[in-house]
Design a protein around this motif. Structure first.
Motif, PDB file in Angstrom:
ATOM      1  N   ASN A  89      41.731  -3.094  62.377  1.00  0.00           N
ATOM      2  CA  ASN A  89      40.070  -1.811  62.475  1.00  0.00           C
ATOM      3  C   ASN A  89      38.866  -3.047  63.505  1.00  0.00           C
ATOM      4  OD1 ASN A  89      40.966   0.360  61.759  1.00  0.00           O
ATOM      5  ND2 ASN A  89      40.231   0.251  59.792  1.00  0.00           N
ATOM      6  N   ASN A  92      38.429  -3.663  67.265  1.00  0.00           N
ATOM      7  CA  ASN A  92      37.881  -1.986  67.818  1.00  0.00           C
ATOM      8  C   ASN A  92      36.541  -2.809  68.815  1.00  0.00           C
ATOM      9  OD1 ASN A  92      40.540  -0.191  67.637  1.00  0.00           O
ATOM     10  ND2 ASN A  92      39.684   0.583  65.674  1.00  0.00           N
ATOM     11  N   HIS A  93      36.089  -3.919  67.088  1.00  0.00           N
ATOM     12  CA  HIS A  93      34.541  -4.145  67.437  1.00  0.00           C
ATOM     13  C   HIS A  93      34.669  -5.765  67.694  1.00  0.00           C
ATOM     14  CE1 HIS A  93      32.985  -1.052  65.287  1.00  0.00           C
ATOM     15  NE2 HIS A  93      34.267  -1.031  64.543  1.00  0.00           N
ATOM     16  N   ASN A 125      37.796   2.597  55.450  1.00  0.00           N
ATOM     17  CA  ASN A 125      38.060   2.972  56.699  1.00  0.00           C
ATOM     18  C   ASN A 125      36.847   2.343  57.837  1.00  0.00           C
ATOM     19  OD1 ASN A 125      35.211   4.952  56.997  1.00  0.00           O
ATOM     20  ND2 ASN A 125      35.809   5.175  54.900  1.00  0.00           N
ATOM     21  N   GLU A 126      37.590   3.204  59.202  1.00  0.00           N
ATOM     22  CA  GLU A 126      36.364   2.496  60.644  1.00  0.00           C
ATOM     23  C   GLU A 126      35.328   3.695  60.730  1.00  0.00           C
ATOM     24  OE1 GLU A 126      35.716   1.812  63.770  1.00  0.00           O
ATOM     25  OE2 GLU A 126      37.491   1.281  62.865  1.00  0.00           O
ATOM     26  N   LYS A 127      34.844   4.449  60.156  1.00  0.00           N
ATOM     27  CA  LYS A 127      33.979   4.643  60.468  1.00  0.00           C
ATOM     28  C   LYS A 127      32.378   3.875  59.196  1.00  0.00           C
ATOM     29  CE  LYS A 127      31.143   9.133  58.895  1.00  0.00           C
ATOM     30  NZ  LYS A 127      31.292  10.653  58.185  1.00  0.00           N
ATOM     31  N   GLU A 130      32.189   0.794  60.939  1.00  0.00           N
ATOM     32  CA  GLU A 130      31.424   1.054  62.283  1.00  0.00           C
ATOM     33  C   GLU A 130      30.578   0.682  61.862  1.00  0.00           C
ATOM     34  OE1 GLU A 130      31.084   3.907  66.435  1.00  0.00           O
ATOM     35  OE2 GLU A 130      32.841   4.081  64.950  1.00  0.00           O
TER      36      GLU A 130
END
Length: 541
Positions: A89, A92-93, A125-127, A130
């Motif tokens: 994950n 992604n950043h 989790n991804e949310k 983020e």
């Protein structure tokens, strides 16, 4: 001799212009080579000394200076199997080369742990991830806290000024303080269990004008977060203990070496120190926080002292001991966070009252860290002598999944099979006599489906990675052990049991400190209690 000379040169500027902090600052801003050379010139030392120190630590070595985020690689997160998905994950950043690791960030109760932008987080989790990366919101490190006896370490301080007034009552009678602590039989809570009064008594007899009090707050054991709890929720108990130790032995300076993976601890303890200064509660006694830069071996007392001095944190040969030749070569009382936190209660209530708690040899209470496999993970103050079964059932409220063993006391602690828990109590003697170790009293659960061979590989890899490199048995032996365990899993290779036993014996007998000397214990436990599972990886005799 060379280290003695460098130590003396570092002492010239002492703690206000600290060599180690200077090296860390230059590393963090990725300074050019010329600035490191200028620092060496200013301290009258060779460039190689600076390079040797800067290249050692996770957070200062050159190939790690571009890391923007550090993912926890500690044992508790590993067995929980949360970090691979977290790492994916994060990609992604961040670029892959911007993602580093940290040995443990003190979120063993939640896992999914990482350190970013000067804070630690858990994100499942991804949310949620983020939100953390984009908004940079602070996330409080929450966990359960409880106690099964007279609260010594977990009780609330109602009035800080009144709390420190106790020092006025005792400061003129150092021998009385030492005697009360001797009666209490307070033993070091960092793992070794050494009588604390003996350290005070040894340093008070030294005639050197300059003495130091040092707090080992480099809680590097994956699975442990008890020191973190004390620094973030009971900071004044720790500071008072150090202050009182200083008044007892004639030291005017207390140094807290706090691991860099605990940014909240550094901030909160710093605020507590500022409060003491503002209220003038400690006279001319000075506190100094040194921020660790990512090294497990700095939890070893002499490596920690070398680190503060700006030297490469290699373990010193003893004698001389820190009580005679400690920080900058001066007499030093060195103990851990939890040990110091007990001092106020002992002096307020008397050594006899403390000795009535626990067992005859293991008095008082102990903080126990329970990991995320328990239904109620958290930090619990438990009276010594309490059955482990009681702790796990009444405080942990049982387990979320099937567990085959526990590692108690950090990476050098014993691997306790599930069925042995019924036979053990929380004290030095019970665990030692059964071939295990109390250590920091951290509990990491090993799930039934987690291969024991992988767990042993992790322990050897951890030791190889964290070795200071001074002694051959630890530096080479841990790496060879890791190689054998890896080959047995990935190649057509069976480990020669006699060769492996000889390696463990060499590590145990020949290592300078408890890192190399202690790692054979959990390996031997696994070989004894999980022989059936492991025999496929060893040659048949």
């Amino acid at each position: 001799m060379a280290n003695k000379n460098i130590r003396s040169l570092s002492f010239r500027k002492e703690l206000d212009d600290n060599l180690f902090e200077n090296i860390a600052d230059l590393s963090h801003k990725n300074a050019p080579k010329e600035e490191f050379q200028e620092l060496a010139k200013r301290f009258l030392i060779d460039d190689s000394v600076i390079a040797g120190t800067a290249s050692f630590y996770d957070f200062t070595r050159e190939n790690n200076r571009n890391k923007k985020i550090h993912v926890c690689s500690g044992t508790a997160c590993m067995v929980a199997n949360t970090q691979n998905s977290l790492h994916k994950n994060l990609e992604n950043h961040f670029e892959k080369e911007e993602i580093g690791h940290a040995a443990c960030v003190g979120r063993c109760h939640a896992n999914n742990a990482f350190m970013y932008n000067g804070n630690t987080y858990s994100s499942s989790n991804e949310k949620e991830l983020e939100s953390i990366i984009v908004d940079k919101n602070y996330q409080e490190n929450k966990y359960n806290v409880g106690c099964n006896t007279t609260p010594i370490l977990t009780s609330k301080i109602e009035n800080i000024e009144a709390f420190y007034k106790l020092a006025e009552k005792h400061k003129t009678n150092p021998q009385h303080i030492i005697q009360e602590i001797k009666i209490s039989n307070l033993r070091g809570r960092g793992g070794a269990g050494f009588p604390f009064w003996f350290k005070l008594d040894a340093v008070v007899k030294e005639t050197n004008v300059q003495k130091y009090i040092v707090c080992n707050a480099d809680e590097g054991d994956p699975g442990a977060y008890s020191d973190m709890y004390l620094m973030e929720h009971q900071a004044h108990k720790v500071l008072f203990g150090m202050y009182m130790a200083g008044l007892t032995v004639g030291a005017n300076t207390g140094v807290l070496y706090i691991r860099g993976e605990y940014p909240d601890s550094i901030r909160i303890v710093g605020e507590a120190i500022e409060y003491l200064k503002e209220k003038n509660l400690i006279g001319d006694f000075k506190f100094k926080i040194i921020r660790g830069q990512g090294s497990y071996v700095c939890g070893e007392e002499t490596a920690l002292l070398s680190s503060i001095e700006g030297l490469r944190p290699e373990v010193r040969v003893r004698p001389p001991y820190p009580a005679q030749y400690g920080l900058f070569g001066k007499p030093t009382v060195l103990s851990n966070v939890e040990t110091y936190a007990n001092i106020h209660w002992i002096l307020e209530n008397g050594g006899e009252a403390y000795a009535k708690l626990g067992t005859k040899q293991s008095t008082g209470t102990k903080l126990v860290s329970l990991d995320s496999f328990f239904n109620t993970p958290g930090m619990y103050e438990i009276e010594m002598g309490t059955p482990l079964k009681t702790i796990f059932e009444e405080f942990g409220n049982g387990l979320k999944s099937e567990i085959k063993a526990f590692q108690i006391g950090g990476p050098l602690g014993g691997i306790v099979p599930f069925h042995k828990i019924n036979e053990l109590t929380l004290d030095f003697e019970s665990l030692n006599q059964n071939g295990f170790l109390l250590g920091h009293a951290s509990v990491v659960s090993i799930p039934k489906d987690f291969p024991m061979i992988q767990f042993l590989e992790h322990l050897m890899e951890f030791t190889a990675d964290e070795s200071c490199g001074k002694c051959y048995p630890c530096r080479i032996g841990s790496f060879r052990g890791m190689e054998m365990l890896q080959k047995a899993q990935n190649e057509n290779y069976k480990i020669d049991r006699q060769l492996f036993d000889d390696l463990l014996e060499t590590l145990e007998i020949g290592s300078l400190c408890a890192l190399g000397g202690g790692i054979p214990l959990p390996v031997k436990n696994a070989l004894q209690y999980f022989e059936e599972e492991l025999k496929a990886y060893f040659k048949e005799v």
